[in-house]
Structure formats: C-alpha cells, structure tokens
Motif scaffolding. Structure first.
Motif, PDB file in Angstrom:
ATOM      1  N   GLY B 260       0.991  -1.272  -0.204  1.00  0.00           N
ATOM      2  CA  GLY B 260      -0.141   0.196  -0.148  1.00  0.00           C
ATOM      3  C   GLY B 260       1.539   0.972   0.077  1.00  0.00           C
ATOM      4  N   ILE B 261       0.881   1.896  -1.533  1.00  0.00           N
ATOM      5  CA  ILE B 261       1.854   3.606  -1.615  1.00  0.00           C
ATOM      6  C   ILE B 261       0.795   3.802  -0.480  1.00  0.00           C
ATOM      7  CG2 ILE B 261       0.593   4.008  -3.364  1.00  0.00           C
ATOM      8  CD1 ILE B 261       3.452   4.433  -4.290  1.00  0.00           C
ATOM      9  N   ALA B 262       1.779   4.804   0.295  1.00  0.00           N
ATOM     10  CA  ALA B 262       0.722   6.006   0.992  1.00  0.00           C
ATOM     11  C   ALA B 262       0.991   7.394   0.060  1.00  0.00           C
ATOM     12  CB  ALA B 262       2.266   6.770   2.291  1.00  0.00           C
ATOM     13  N   THR B 263      -0.357   8.038   0.226  1.00  0.00           N
ATOM     14  CA  THR B 263      -1.159   8.889  -0.937  1.00  0.00           C
ATOM     15  C   THR B 263      -0.956  10.332  -0.029  1.00  0.00           C
ATOM     16  OG1 THR B 263      -3.280   8.819  -0.203  1.00  0.00           O
ATOM     17  CG2 THR B 263      -2.480   7.253  -2.101  1.00  0.00           C
ATOM     18  N   GLY B 264      -1.042  10.316   1.551  1.00  0.00           N
ATOM     19  CA  GLY B 264      -1.187  11.260   1.966  1.00  0.00           C
ATOM     20  C   GLY B 264      -2.990  11.154   2.227  1.00  0.00           C
ATOM     21  N   PHE B 265      -3.748  10.446   2.246  1.00  0.00           N
ATOM     22  CA  PHE B 265      -5.789  10.578   1.836  1.00  0.00           C
ATOM     23  C   PHE B 265      -5.159  10.508   3.644  1.00  0.00           C
ATOM     24  CE2 PHE B 265      -9.409   9.707   2.995  1.00  0.00           C
ATOM     25  CZ  PHE B 265     -10.311  10.643   1.977  1.00  0.00           C
ATOM     26  N   ASP B 294     -11.963  14.189  -4.544  1.00  0.00           N
ATOM     27  CA  ASP B 294     -11.025  13.644  -6.023  1.00  0.00           C
ATOM     28  C   ASP B 294      -9.880  13.028  -4.833  1.00  0.00           C
ATOM     29  OD1 ASP B 294      -9.891  13.801  -8.219  1.00  0.00           O
ATOM     30  OD2 ASP B 294      -8.524  15.586  -7.136  1.00  0.00           O
ATOM     31  N   TRP B 295      -9.728  13.256  -3.981  1.00  0.00           N
ATOM     32  CA  TRP B 295      -8.434  12.686  -3.151  1.00  0.00           C
ATOM     33  C   TRP B 295      -8.711  11.362  -2.575  1.00  0.00           C
ATOM     34  CZ3 TRP B 295      -6.749  17.731  -0.903  1.00  0.00           C
ATOM     35  CH2 TRP B 295      -6.005  18.567  -1.430  1.00  0.00           C
ATOM     36  N   TYR B 296      -9.930  11.350  -2.126  1.00  0.00           N
ATOM     37  CA  TYR B 296      -9.988  10.060  -1.796  1.00  0.00           C
ATOM     38  C   TYR B 296     -10.538   8.749  -2.926  1.00  0.00           C
ATOM     39  CZ  TYR B 296     -12.657   5.629  -0.153  1.00  0.00           C
ATOM     40  OH  TYR B 296     -13.022   4.649   0.649  1.00  0.00           O
ATOM     41  N   ALA B 297     -11.058   8.776  -4.165  1.00  0.00           N
ATOM     42  CA  ALA B 297     -11.461   8.618  -5.679  1.00  0.00           C
ATOM     43  C   ALA B 297     -10.205   8.020  -6.332  1.00  0.00           C
ATOM     44  CB  ALA B 297     -11.852   8.937  -6.431  1.00  0.00           C
ATOM     45  N   LYS B 298      -9.165   9.055  -6.000  1.00  0.00           N
ATOM     46  CA  LYS B 298      -7.815   7.950  -6.144  1.00  0.00           C
ATOM     47  C   LYS B 298      -7.301   7.150  -5.952  1.00  0.00           C
ATOM     48  CE  LYS B 298      -6.268  11.810  -9.877  1.00  0.00           C
ATOM     49  NZ  LYS B 298      -7.089  13.243  -8.846  1.00  0.00           N
ATOM     50  N   SER B 299      -6.929   7.250  -3.756  1.00  0.00           N
ATOM     51  CA  SER B 299      -6.185   6.213  -3.421  1.00  0.00           C
ATOM     52  C   SER B 299      -7.210   5.321  -3.633  1.00  0.00           C
ATOM     53  CB  SER B 299      -6.531   6.835  -1.646  1.00  0.00           C
ATOM     54  OG  SER B 299      -7.982   7.172  -0.946  1.00  0.00           O
ATOM     55  N   ALA B 300      -8.311   5.342  -3.351  1.00  0.00           N
ATOM     56  CA  ALA B 300      -9.616   3.908  -3.586  1.00  0.00           C
ATOM     57  C   ALA B 300      -9.052   3.679  -4.624  1.00  0.00           C
ATOM     58  CB  ALA B 300     -11.196   4.657  -3.198  1.00  0.00           C
ATOM     59  N   GLY B 301      -8.596   3.873  -5.500  1.00  0.00           N
ATOM     60  CA  GLY B 301      -8.381   3.592  -7.083  1.00  0.00           C
ATOM     61  C   GLY B 301      -7.302   2.584  -7.159  1.00  0.00           C
TER      62      GLY B 301
END
Lengths: 372, 413
Positions: B260-265, B294-301
């Motif tokens: 799981g790569i860190a995204t900051g979300f 937007d950020w949730y959608a990217k981190s969930a993606g």
C-alpha cells in the motif's frame, strides 16, 4: 481473494462487444444524432433478443437472473460503442425502481414486459435548470393523478411508462408510476449537448398514476435507485473512456508531423499516459463498486460514489483530450471525437453532476469507514 | 468476485497474526504509527538497531523474505501469502524500510545472476539483515538516462578496477555490500558497454558522503570509487550485459505491491475532520469536499488496482508495467495534499515544530519530502513515457544518441 470477473461474465461481455461492433458503428450513432430516429431500434432489438434487458431480472419474472456483475460488463460495452438506446433509463433506472419498490402486482405486470423489451420505462425527476433538491419538487400527485411538468426526462420520448417523483397533498414526495400511453401527457423533444440520446420534457395534465413503494419515502427511494444506477452509469462511462483513449492512441500512431508519428512527441504521449491513469483508477473503482452492487454491501453508497466520481473524471478527460490529440480534425463533424465528447458530458449530468457525487462521496466517508 | 480469504489463506493469516502478536516490538508502536514522509521514527531507540533486531527475529522464525526459497533464508511462500504477511505486519513493516532495496532489488538480481556459492553465502544474511545491501546506479550525469553512466570498470588480470562516482544511493552509509553498474566499454553504444558487479562497501577506495537533502534529512549518499579492486568472481552477468541485469533489478521495483503506497489521504482526512476554517467547519466547506472526494477516489483507485494485481499474482500472472501508475498518482497527490493542508491552517501552517504544529507536523514533513517522491525510482515524466510506450504502444522517443558509441555522445560539458 478474487478481484476479477468470472469467465462467464467475460464471455457475455465479449459477445455483447461482438454484436455492437457489427451493429452499432458510429454511423448508427450518427443516425440518431442527426435526427433520423429517436433511438437505434435494430440495436435495441438485438440487445433484447440477447436477453440483456433482463440480465438482472430474476427468472420468475421472465429475466435471465444473471446478476449485476454481468450487467456491469454489458453497461461497459454499451458505453464503449455509444449505443443510442434507452437501455440505461429502462434497465438501470425503471427496472431497478420496480424491483426495489414495486408491489407484487406491479412486478408481475411490468417486469416480464421489461425483461422482454416490449416495454420501455424511464425515471422522471428534474424540473428546473438547477441541481435537484427535494424542496424544489413541484409536480403534484392528487386524487390518483399527476399534474405538472418534468423539464428533461432521458428517453422520455421513447418510453411507455415513467416513474415520476411527485408531491402529494400532504406535501410528501413519492414515486408514482404513470403509463405514458394512456393519454394526457404532452411530450416535447428537448435539444441537448448529446442528441444521440433522446431527451424529452413531459407535461402531465391530470394523468392517472399509481404509487410505487411508500408514500412519504420518495426521495430516499430515489437515492437508493441512484446509488445502484450510478455503478452502471459509471461502467458506461468507463467503456466510453476506453474507446476515446483507443481512438487517440490509434490516431497518434498513424498521423505524422515534423517527419515522425505524433505519438512519439512527449507532449502527446504524456497526455495519453494521464488519460490511461485516469481510466485505470476508474476501472478499479468500478470493479469494486460492481462487487458492492452485486452483494448489496453496506459499502455500496461510498463505492458507487467513488466509481461515479472517477469514471466521470476519466470519460471527461479522455473525451476532451482525444479531440486535442486529433488537432483540427478532432473538431470536425466528420470525425467521431465529438460523439465521445458529447456523450461524456451527457452521462456526467445523469443522476446529478460531478459536484453532487463528490459531495455524496464525502458524506458517505463521514458516516462510514474512511480507510483508503 | 470475492474479497475473503480462502481456508488456507485464513489459516496462514491466523498463524502470522499470532506470531506477530507474541513477538512484535510493541513498545515502538506509537512512534512507528507517527512515522512516514522521511526516516522511520523509533522514539528513544536507535532505528537501525531496532530494525535489525526485528528482522533477525523474523528470520529465526521463518518470517523474513517469506517468498524466497527456504535455502536462501525464506519460507517458499506464495505471492498471496506475502501480501497477507504484509497486511498483518502492518506498522512494524516500516522497520524494514532500510532493507527494501537490498531484499527487494539486489536479492532478485543475485538470485538471477550470482553463482550458486555466492547465493548461498550472501542471500541468507541479506534476508536476516545481518548484512545490508544498497544499489549503486544513479550518477551525477545520469539519472533518468541511466544507461549514460560513466563510472569505469577496467580489467586488470582477474580483477576489475573501478573509478567514478555514484549518487542518490539510499542507505550506503549503513550498507555492507552493494551492486554497482559500470561502464566497461565506452566504444560501443551506451546500453551495450555496461557490466554489473557486487562489492564490499568497506573495500579500499570507497568513500561515502551523505547528501543533505532539501528537506534537511540525509537518507541518500554520494559514493566515490577511487581505484577500487573487485575480483571477477563478483561480476553479475556477462561483460557488456549490465543493462539486462539492471532491468531485472528495476523490474522488481514494480513487484513491491500490496504494502500500500502512501498517498497522504488518511492524513488530510484526519486534519479536516477536526479543523475549523474562518467560514465554519472544514469538512462542510465545498472546496474541501471537492478535493477530498477527488483524493479519496484516487487513493481508493490505487488500493483497488493493487487488489487486482494481487489477484493476477495469485493466478500466477505477472503484474505488468500498468503498475507504474502507483507512484505517479501518489507522488503528485501527496504534494497537492500537503500544500492544501497547510493552506487551511493560516500562517500557523508553516510551523514544523511537532510540539506546536497540528498532527505532529506530519503534513509539513510531507510537504518537504514529497518533491522527492516525484523523482526517485523514475520521475513522473519517465513513468509517463513507460506507460505511453510499454502499455499504450506509442512510438519511442527519438533518441539523439541512438546507435552512437558512448564516447561520441554529446554531454554538454
């Protein structure tokens, strides 16, 4: 863990893709776009004869009972080929609302007809040029009749019946099923950014209608239908995004400028890489939402909003930048780029736009598990 | 589709969980939980000592590098078991950060190219972190254009003599060994004149100098080679075959999925949940909501893409270059999140003192560390090239140095 579609689902998808590839070329889409028909009847008939309108309808109501994972992949292909049919209105919205909230009698009457494609249904909600709110709903249901106007109804000019959000004399909202062929409904075509899909305003002048579900629960029922339909619309957007990206990549390999294929320029390469990234994120979120839909997971509202947000972003980006990759030719009527651009913006506004789904996503996050 | 464990997976998970519950350094959990965006934090304890202790303990019990064959110090576990182990190890996995390059990239290269004797000698100690390895690839004149590297290796009897300079070598200062890519023939096109070796980092002539980074920390080094002698038995692959060897190393970067790569979300979500803006609660602000969605959608993606890759792995398929999207999405996102998080906090947002700043100044640390995420291990631009060329099949970039002997390539100085 197995986060993939089954072989059966994939075979169905390929079968649908083959059919649409044969029968739903851009010429077919343009036939509707240019006003020669309200929808592509031969494509619709083909989808019906493959049993696709009954994909998620149980067998005892004349459907196939194949479930929602299958239906998601069907939706993806309909989006990929820009199918100009009322499939989304009839299957994702009207059929869903009936399966969720219909009485036994209503289900017995309508579902077999919907499964067999002999009846087309839709959902009528929007009354104003504004984001839809429960407070703004003015259309009345009184003494068994609907009175008032729905400004724009997807496939309203094609549908045999509509499920209409209306207010009763007590001031509560409910969903009401109205037979559009019974008379008393004035249908007026509405021009939109995407004429390859039918849009019509419906004016009800005391039309007989019957309650669907519970009298005061109309808004909540609508949201339940929207959450489920959002997943299916997201798959259509996903299919459209993939086709637009494919079109851009194919063109960039063939078109030469400055003595080399334009696809070898980083300016365009990186644009297409970003299209791919948006598509891939959307695809994975759509897959998860498909699982949530097929299992009635409590995670569905969040999963649906997430899929919807990222699929909207992906299709809008891919459709927009497909034009950019094509340069001037991309802005001609002759090239198909505008078909994707039109459809991407049309699909974005179905069920409420990106802003509304972003807001729903955050509301679901706030109420649920936020671990991403 | 099914997100549950199979019966065997559930059994494996229970076994891993029980062992971790009994053996993990629970006294570090608070500092580890707050770690990230820079070096690992272990409170009053020395991070390298603690990391080696944990790795040794895992190795003794058969929980180190579990996908490796048993004879090299692993467990012969499946990719799916490895994913499960990573999930269960959770925050303690941060302790192994300093070993990732050695275990994740050097080791697969050794497995593919080292002699049987060398594999037996080096791999078990690499697994247990008794010996730490680094990777000496980038140079001051060759970052994205790695094949343009200039460090020379010249044959001298049964030895090779190395001269030159490497840069951005993570952890060189606490490494015992390294794999180094060198130029052995400057008169052929650049990709064909390279050769790979491994060496003892304490060899005579090796000088390591830490780089003070833009964020004030020092995780990377410059490494100088001054007539460093390496026996030919430490060559990996053919003379002139170094580029192929390096591809093995770099390909394994992409296999490091599942953790799981860190995204900051999670950090931005935690911040806005408790934050008040001038206009009212942050979580009710439309601009905040739009960005959060937007950020949730990217981190969930990313999370869901990783789950699909795990499914492919468990079916015996290799994850492809499409996994390049992870760092590309996460790096930019982290930088955007940090900038936005500070913006929501007025002038106080500039404070980096963990005692004064919100959430122990993790978002400020993220702001200062995130530019590097978009560069290290392939810049955003290189990753977009990879996606465009290897996934979408777009034509290669025109290369001005194509087919040219390395010695004739213009260098601008």
């Amino acid at each position: 863990m197995n986060f993939d579609f089954s072989q059966d689902d994939k075979m169905l998808r390929d079968q649908v893709a083959r059919f649409l590839s044969d029968q739903c070329s851009s010429k077919t889409v343009r036939g509707v776009l240019e006003g020669n028909a309200a929808y592509a009847t031969e494509v619709w008939d083909g989808l019906v004869s493959m049993g696709l309108t009954g994909t998620a309808i149980p067998e005892n109501y004349g459907g196939v009972g194949a479930g929602y994972l299958s239906l998601c992949l069907v939706a993806e292909q309909l989006g990929a080929f820009l199918a100009p049919t009322p499939f989304s209105s009839s299957v994702y919205l009207a059929t869903e609302a009936l399966m969720l909230f219909g009485s036994d009698a209503q289900k017995d009457h309508w579902l077999p007809k919907l499964a067999a494609g002999e009846t087309i249904g839709t959902l009528a909600v929007v009354e104003t040029v504004a984001q839809t709110t429960a407070e703004d709903m003015a259309l009345r249901f009184s003494a068994g009749q609907l009175t008032g106007k729905k400004l724009i109804v997807a496939d309203g000019g094609i549908s045999d019946f509509a499920i209409v959000l209306a207010r009763n004399p007590a001031g509560d909202l409910g969903l009401y099923l109205c037979d559009l062929q019974a008379g008393g409904v004035v249908k007026t075509a509405v021009d939109t950014v995407d004429p390859s899909r039918n849009s019509t305003s419906l004016e009800f002048n005391g039309c007989p209608a019957e309650l669907l579900g519970t009298e005061a629960d109309g808004w909540a029922q609508l949201e339940t239908v929207y959450d489920r339909a959002a997943v299916l619309f997201a798959f259509e957007q996903l299919g459209g995004a993939q086709s637009a990206l494919n079109m851009a990549v194919d063109y960039a390999k063939q078109r030469f400028a400055f003595g080399r294929p334009i696809g070898s320029f980083q300016g365009l390469k990186h644009m297409m890489a970003d299209m791919y990234v948006a598509l891939k994120l959307a695809e994975s979120n759509c897959y998860y939402a498909a699982w949530a839909l097929s299992t009635n997971s409590p995670d569905l509202p969040l999963a649906a909003a997430t899929a919807r947000v990222s699929a909207t972003q992906a299709f809008q980006l891919c459709a927009r930048d497909n034009i950019q990759v094509h340069g001037g030719m991309g802005f001609t009527w002759e090239f198909d780029c505008h078909l994707y651009y039109r459809r991407s913006n049309y699909l974005t506004l179905q069920l409420g736009g990106l802003t509304e789904w972003e807001d729903k996503l955050v509301s679901s996050l706030a109420s649920g598990d936020a671990a991403a | 589709m099914d997100f549950g464990d199979t019966q065997e997976e559930a059994q494996f998970r229970a076994e891993a969980r029980a062992w971790i519950a009994a053996e993990a350094p629970t006294y570090l959990i608070d500092s580890l939980t707050k770690s990230g965006f820079g070096g690992v934090k272990t409170g009053d304890f020395d991070p390298m000592v603690e990391a080696k202790l944990w790795q040794r303990k895992k190795a003794d019990a058969g929980w180190a590098c579990i996908q490796w064959p048993v004879e090299f110090g692993g467990r012969g576990a499946s990719p799916m078991q490895s994913v499960i182990w990573n999930q269960e190890e959770g925050v303690y996995g941060k302790l192994s950060g300093s070993f990732i390059i050695g275990q994740g990239m050097c080791a697969p290269t050794l497995m593919a190219y080292a002699s049987e004797a060398n594999k037996a000698r080096y791999l078990p100690k690499l697994a247990s972190a008794e010996e730490v390895w680094c990777q000496l690839f980038s140079e001051p004149q060759s970052g994205s254009d790695l094949a343009g590297l200039r460090t020379r290796a010249e044959r001298d009897g049964n030895d090779w003599v190395i001269n030159g300079q490497k840069i951005w070598t993570s952890g060189a200062h606490h490494s015992d060994f390294g794999i180094v890519i060198t130029r052995t023939d400057p008169e052929v096109p650049k990709h064909r004149g390279l050769t790979m070796f491994f060496l003892d980092m304490k060899s005579k002539g090796v000088v390591i100098k830490p780089i003070k980074q833009a964020n004030g920390e020092s995780g990377f080094n410059e490494v100088y080679f001054d007539d460093v002698r390496i026996p030919d038995s430490q060559r990996l692959g053919e003379v002139g075959g170094g580029w192929q060897v390096s591809l093995t190393t770099l390909m394994n970067e992409r296999l490091a999925i599942g953790g799981g790569i860190a995204t900051g979300f999670p950090e931005i979500k935690e911040l806005v949940d408790g934050l008040a803006l001038a206009s009212g609660r942050a979580i009710e602000n439309p601009a905040v909501r739009s960005k959060l969605a937007d950020w949730y959608a990217k981190s969930a993606g990313l999370k869901n893409t990783s789950a699909r890759a795990m499914t492919a792995l468990s079916k015996g398929e290799m994850p492809g270059p499409e996994n390049s999207i992870g760092k590309l999405v996460a790096g930019g996102m982290m930088q955007d999140i940090a900038k936005f998080a500070l913006d929501l906090q007025g002038l106080g947002g500039v404070i980096v003192d963990p005692e004064l700043a919100a959430h122990s100044a993790r978002l400020q640390a993220m702001l200062l560390r995130s530019p590097a995420v978009r560069i290290e291990g392939g810049t955003d631009q290189i990753l977009r090239n990879i996606i465009a060329e290897r996934v979408l099949g777009l034509p290669e970039e025109l290369r001005a140095d194509k087919g040219m002997p390395f010695s004739k390539i213009p260098s601008g100085n």
